[in-house]
Design a protein around this motif. Structure first.
Motif, short mmCIF file in Angstrom:
data_model
loop_
_atom_site.label_atom_id
_atom_site.label_comp_id
_atom_site.label_asym_id
_atom_site.label_seq_id
_atom_site.Cartn_x
_atom_site.Cartn_y
_atom_site.Cartn_z
N UNK A 181 0.84 -1.21 0.00
CA UNK A 181 0.00 0.00 0.00
C UNK A 181 0.87 1.25 0.00
N UNK A 182 1.95 1.25 0.77
CA UNK A 182 2.86 2.40 0.80
C UNK A 182 3.51 2.60 -0.57
N UNK A 183 3.87 1.52 -1.21
CA UNK A 183 4.48 1.61 -2.53
C UNK A 183 3.49 2.17 -3.55
N UNK A 184 2.24 1.73 -3.50
CA UNK A 184 1.21 2.24 -4.41
C UNK A 184 0.99 3.73 -4.17
N UNK A 185 0.97 4.16 -2.90
CA UNK A 185 0.83 5.59 -2.61
C UNK A 185 2.00 6.38 -3.18
N UNK A 186 3.20 5.84 -3.08
CA UNK A 186 4.37 6.50 -3.64
C UNK A 186 4.28 6.63 -5.16
N UNK A 187 3.83 5.57 -5.81
CA UNK A 187 3.68 5.61 -7.27
C UNK A 187 2.62 6.64 -7.66
N UNK A 188 1.52 6.69 -6.94
CA UNK A 188 0.48 7.68 -7.23
C UNK A 188 1.01 9.11 -7.06
N UNK A 189 1.82 9.32 -6.03
CA UNK A 189 2.40 10.65 -5.82
C UNK A 189 3.33 11.02 -6.97
N UNK A 190 4.12 10.07 -7.44
CA UNK A 190 5.01 10.33 -8.57
C UNK A 190 4.21 10.62 -9.84
N UNK A 191 3.10 9.89 -10.04
CA UNK A 191 2.25 10.14 -11.20
C UNK A 191 1.63 11.54 -11.13
N UNK A 192 1.19 11.95 -9.94
CA UNK A 192 0.61 13.28 -9.77
C UNK A 192 1.66 14.36 -10.03
N UNK A 193 2.87 14.13 -9.55
CA UNK A 193 3.95 15.09 -9.77
C UNK A 193 4.25 15.22 -11.26
N UNK A 194 4.32 14.09 -11.97
CA UNK A 194 4.59 14.12 -13.42
C UNK A 194 3.48 14.84 -14.16
N UNK A 195 2.24 14.62 -13.73
CA UNK A 195 1.10 15.28 -14.36
C UNK A 195 1.16 16.79 -14.15
N UNK A 196 1.49 17.22 -12.94
CA UNK A 196 1.62 18.65 -12.65
C UNK A 196 2.76 19.28 -13.46
N UNK A 197 3.86 18.55 -13.59
CA UNK A 197 4.99 19.06 -14.37
C UNK A 197 4.62 19.21 -15.85
N UNK A 198 3.87 18.24 -16.38
CA UNK A 198 3.43 18.33 -17.77
C UNK A 198 2.48 19.50 -17.97
N UNK A 199 1.57 19.71 -17.02
CA UNK A 199 0.63 20.84 -17.12
C UNK A 199 1.38 22.16 -17.03
N UNK A 200 2.38 22.24 -16.15
CA UNK A 200 3.16 23.47 -16.01
C UNK A 200 3.94 23.77 -17.28
N UNK A 201 4.46 22.74 -17.90
CA UNK A 201 5.18 22.94 -19.16
C UNK A 201 4.22 23.39 -20.25
N UNK A 202 3.03 22.78 -20.29
CA UNK A 202 2.05 23.11 -21.33
C UNK A 202 1.53 24.54 -21.21
#
Length: 120
Positions: A74-95
């Motif tokens: 569960x901790x690993x899944x939460x970490x992966x979700x946080x990384x996905x959210x971070x990548x999404x925010x970075x893509x939106x900021x670039x766009x």
């Protein structure tokens, strides 16, 4: 069988009682999962993970885990979700150009927002 460098690594790991996980996945629709008991689907899937789909789109993944590793999984899944959210925010900021802001630009935006909030 997992073969690396001509050696049967899976057999060696089994002898050492190390758990291996399959990288293959089976797909099941939500409606099929509702029609048949999950136990039957898990049995038929063998060691594969199950990708649950709705209208042809993946909506969930059922993973086999060891009972002793529930919390760490569960901790690993939460970490992966946080990384996905971070990548999404970075893509939106670039766009939208926000990735080009300097720290002073960001600080100015925050200060302006706080001033506007105090006026309300």
């Amino acid at each position: 069988m997992l073969v690396i460098g001509g050696r049967d690594v899976e057999a060696q790991l089994a002898r050492k009682r190390i758990t291996t996980y399959s990288l293959t996945m089976s797909t099941i629709s939500v409606s099929d999962l509702q029609k048949k008991p999950a136990k039957q689907w898990l049995k038929s899937a063998g060691k594969d993970d199950l990708v649950v789909t709705s209208k042809g789109q993946p909506v969930a993944v059922l993973l086999r885990i060891a009972s002793a590793s529930v919390e760490s999984t569960r901790a690993l899944v939460r970490s992966v979700r946080a990384l996905q959210a971070q990548a999404s925010l970075q893509q939106a900021a670039t766009a939208n150009g926000a990735a080009e802001f300097s720290m002073s630009d960001i600080d100015s935006e925050i200060a302006a927002s706080r001033r506007a909030r105090r006026r309300k």
